[in-house]
Design a protein around this motif. Structure first.
Motif: not given
Length: 136
Positions: A115-128
């Motif tokens: 199961n995978y979850f990310i924050c979709g706001m720009p740059g947030h996922c890339d920041a971890g």
């Protein structure tokens, strides 16, 4: 005549049993996962949904039916339920099946597997700000 009545009574008794089984199955589906035996986990504990949550995953074993609760400030974050590709690339797919939650208090029932979850706001996922959970 008594045999005929007995036969008819047995069939109606079987119908009652079948009806009870169907009703029980429907009731079980209506019970939320947390009440049906699954555990509820608050992602990030008191800190909530945030970056670099590997510490939070440590030592936990998740099962299908467990519920993750994502608490966060909805003005700045969201929770996108993505596949492995979206997780690795930190991209929210643009299709009708993509689920993006934005209430600030979102509950997701885990399915068996990854199961995978990310924050979709720009740059947030890339920041971890992402989370991968394997449920057994």
């Amino acid at each position: 005549m008594a045999a005929a009545r007995r036969g008819r009574g047995s069939a109606s008794g079987g119908g009652v049993v079948l009806l009870c089984l169907v009703a029980a199955a429907l009731l079980m589906e209506a019970v939320p996962a947390a009440e049906a035996g699954g555990k509820t986990y608050y992602v990030g504990d008191a800190a909530g949904w945030g970056r670099n949550l590997d510490w939070w995953l440590a030592g936990k074993t998740f099962y299908a039916g467990d519920v993750l609760v994502f608490k966060y400030n909805k003005e700045y974050h969201d929770v996108a339920v993505v596949g492995g590709k979206g997780y690795r690339r930190c991209k929210v797919p643009r299709n009708k099946d993509t689920v993006v939650l934005r209430t600030g208090y979102d509950q997701v029932t885990l399915r068996r597997g990854n199961n995978y979850f990310i924050c979709g706001m720009p740059g947030h996922c890339d920041a971890g700000m992402k989370l991968a959970v394997k449920a057994w």
